[in-house]
Design a protein around this motif. Structure first.
Motif, PDB file in Angstrom:
ATOM      1  N   GLU A 135      32.753  28.070  48.327  1.00 57.27           N
ATOM      2  CA  GLU A 135      32.724  26.762  48.989  1.00 57.27           C
ATOM      3  C   GLU A 135      33.365  26.748  50.370  1.00 57.27           C
ATOM      4  O   GLU A 135      33.733  25.681  50.871  1.00 57.27           O
ATOM      5  CB  GLU A 135      33.333  25.692  48.087  1.00 57.27           C
ATOM      6  CG  GLU A 135      32.565  25.523  46.780  1.00 57.27           C
ATOM      7  CD  GLU A 135      33.113  24.420  45.896  1.00 57.27           C
ATOM      8  OE1 GLU A 135      33.973  23.636  46.356  1.00 57.27           O
ATOM      9  OE2 GLU A 135      32.679  24.347  44.744  1.00 57.27           O
ATOM     10  N   GLU A 136      33.524  27.918  51.007  1.00 55.27           N
ATOM     11  CA  GLU A 136      34.005  27.997  52.380  1.00 55.27           C
ATOM     12  C   GLU A 136      33.017  28.822  53.179  1.00 55.27           C
ATOM     13  O   GLU A 136      32.589  29.889  52.735  1.00 55.27           O
ATOM     14  CB  GLU A 136      35.393  28.632  52.437  1.00 55.27           C
ATOM     15  CG  GLU A 136      36.464  27.773  51.801  1.00 55.27           C
ATOM     16  CD  GLU A 136      37.862  28.304  52.061  1.00 55.27           C
ATOM     17  OE1 GLU A 136      38.047  29.073  53.036  1.00 55.27           O
ATOM     18  OE2 GLU A 136      38.762  27.961  51.291  1.00 55.27           O
ATOM     19  N   PHE A 137      32.658  28.326  54.375  1.00 55.78           N
ATOM     20  CA  PHE A 137      31.707  29.058  55.196  1.00 55.78           C
ATOM     21  C   PHE A 137      32.241  30.454  55.485  1.00 55.78           C
ATOM     22  O   PHE A 137      33.435  30.645  55.673  1.00 55.78           O
ATOM     23  CB  PHE A 137      31.400  28.302  56.489  1.00 55.78           C
ATOM     24  CG  PHE A 137      30.598  27.060  56.231  1.00 55.78           C
ATOM     25  CD1 PHE A 137      29.301  27.142  55.741  1.00 55.78           C
ATOM     26  CD2 PHE A 137      31.149  25.812  56.432  1.00 55.78           C
ATOM     27  CE1 PHE A 137      28.564  26.000  55.470  1.00 55.78           C
ATOM     28  CE2 PHE A 137      30.421  24.664  56.176  1.00 55.78           C
ATOM     29  CZ  PHE A 137      29.129  24.763  55.689  1.00 55.78           C
ATOM     30  N   ALA A 138      31.316  31.426  55.485  1.00 51.05           N
ATOM     31  CA  ALA A 138      31.712  32.835  55.625  1.00 51.05           C
ATOM     32  C   ALA A 138      30.770  33.546  56.582  1.00 51.05           C
ATOM     33  O   ALA A 138      29.628  33.122  56.785  1.00 51.05           O
ATOM     34  CB  ALA A 138      31.678  33.495  54.253  1.00 51.05           C
ATOM     35  N   ASP A 139      31.260  34.646  57.168  1.00 51.84           N
ATOM     36  CA  ASP A 139      30.415  35.448  58.052  1.00 51.84           C
ATOM     37  C   ASP A 139      30.020  36.738  57.339  1.00 51.84           C
ATOM     38  O   ASP A 139      30.457  37.013  56.226  1.00 51.84           O
ATOM     39  CB  ASP A 139      31.109  35.730  59.384  1.00 51.84           C
ATOM     40  CG  ASP A 139      32.416  36.492  59.231  1.00 51.84           C
ATOM     41  OD1 ASP A 139      32.592  37.217  58.228  1.00 51.84           O
ATOM     42  OD2 ASP A 139      33.269  36.385  60.123  1.00 51.84           O
ATOM     43  N   ASP A 140      29.181  37.533  57.990  1.00 54.00           N
ATOM     44  CA  ASP A 140      28.621  38.734  57.375  1.00 54.00           C
ATOM     45  C   ASP A 140      29.671  39.781  57.009  1.00 54.00           C
ATOM     46  O   ASP A 140      29.420  40.629  56.169  1.00 54.00           O
ATOM     47  CB  ASP A 140      27.579  39.365  58.295  1.00 54.00           C
ATOM     48  CG  ASP A 140      26.251  38.622  58.270  1.00 54.00           C
ATOM     49  OD1 ASP A 140      26.080  37.720  57.421  1.00 54.00           O
ATOM     50  OD2 ASP A 140      25.392  38.947  59.100  1.00 54.00           O
ATOM     51  N   GLU A 141      30.838  39.734  57.625  1.00 54.85           N
ATOM     52  CA  GLU A 141      31.873  40.730  57.335  1.00 54.85           C
ATOM     53  C   GLU A 141      32.697  40.379  56.096  1.00 54.85           C
ATOM     54  O   GLU A 141      33.509  41.187  55.641  1.00 54.85           O
ATOM     55  CB  GLU A 141      32.821  40.900  58.532  1.00 54.85           C
ATOM     56  CG  GLU A 141      32.175  41.607  59.719  1.00 54.85           C
ATOM     57  CD  GLU A 141      31.231  40.689  60.517  1.00 54.85           C
ATOM     58  OE1 GLU A 141      31.556  39.498  60.655  1.00 54.85           O
ATOM     59  OE2 GLU A 141      30.187  41.164  60.963  1.00 54.85           O
ATOM     60  N   THR A 142      32.492  39.196  55.560  1.00 53.33           N
ATOM     61  CA  THR A 142      33.249  38.770  54.374  1.00 53.33           C
ATOM     62  C   THR A 142      32.983  39.729  53.219  1.00 53.33           C
ATOM     63  O   THR A 142      31.838  40.013  52.886  1.00 53.33           O
ATOM     64  CB  THR A 142      32.842  37.335  53.971  1.00 53.33           C
ATOM     65  OG1 THR A 142      33.122  36.459  55.063  1.00 53.33           O
ATOM     66  CG2 THR A 142      33.595  36.884  52.730  1.00 53.33           C
TER      67      THR A 142
END
Length: 77
Positions: free
Chosen positions: A53-60
């Motif tokens: 439920e938290e926006f994430a980027d590709d490196e997550t």
């Protein structure tokens, strides 16, 4: 196990609202590549992605128990 949620046209394209993936220790980018290879899913670069439920980027980095949601842009008129 990672739970993956699909919304809007992605749900239609995959034919599922959700699925599970044994990809612990992989990045979100690796998940997107997997979905492209295995399901032919296109356009994931243009959708918002949330992890737990938290926006994430590709490196997550993903771990067991995470919930990943792919949320396409909303349009209206």
């Amino acid at each position: 196990m990672i739970r993956i949620l699909f919304f809007a046209h992605l749900k239609e394209a995959v034919g599922l609202a959700e699925m599970e993936w044994l990809g612990e220790g992989n990045s979100l980018e690796e998940l997107k590549k997997h979905l492209h290879r295995e399901l032919g899913l296109e356009g994931l670069a243009s959708v918002m992605t949330a992890v737990n439920e938290e926006f994430a980027d590709d490196e997550t980095m993903l771990k067991a128990g995470d919930v990943v949601a792919f949320i396409p842009p909303v349009s209206g008129g």
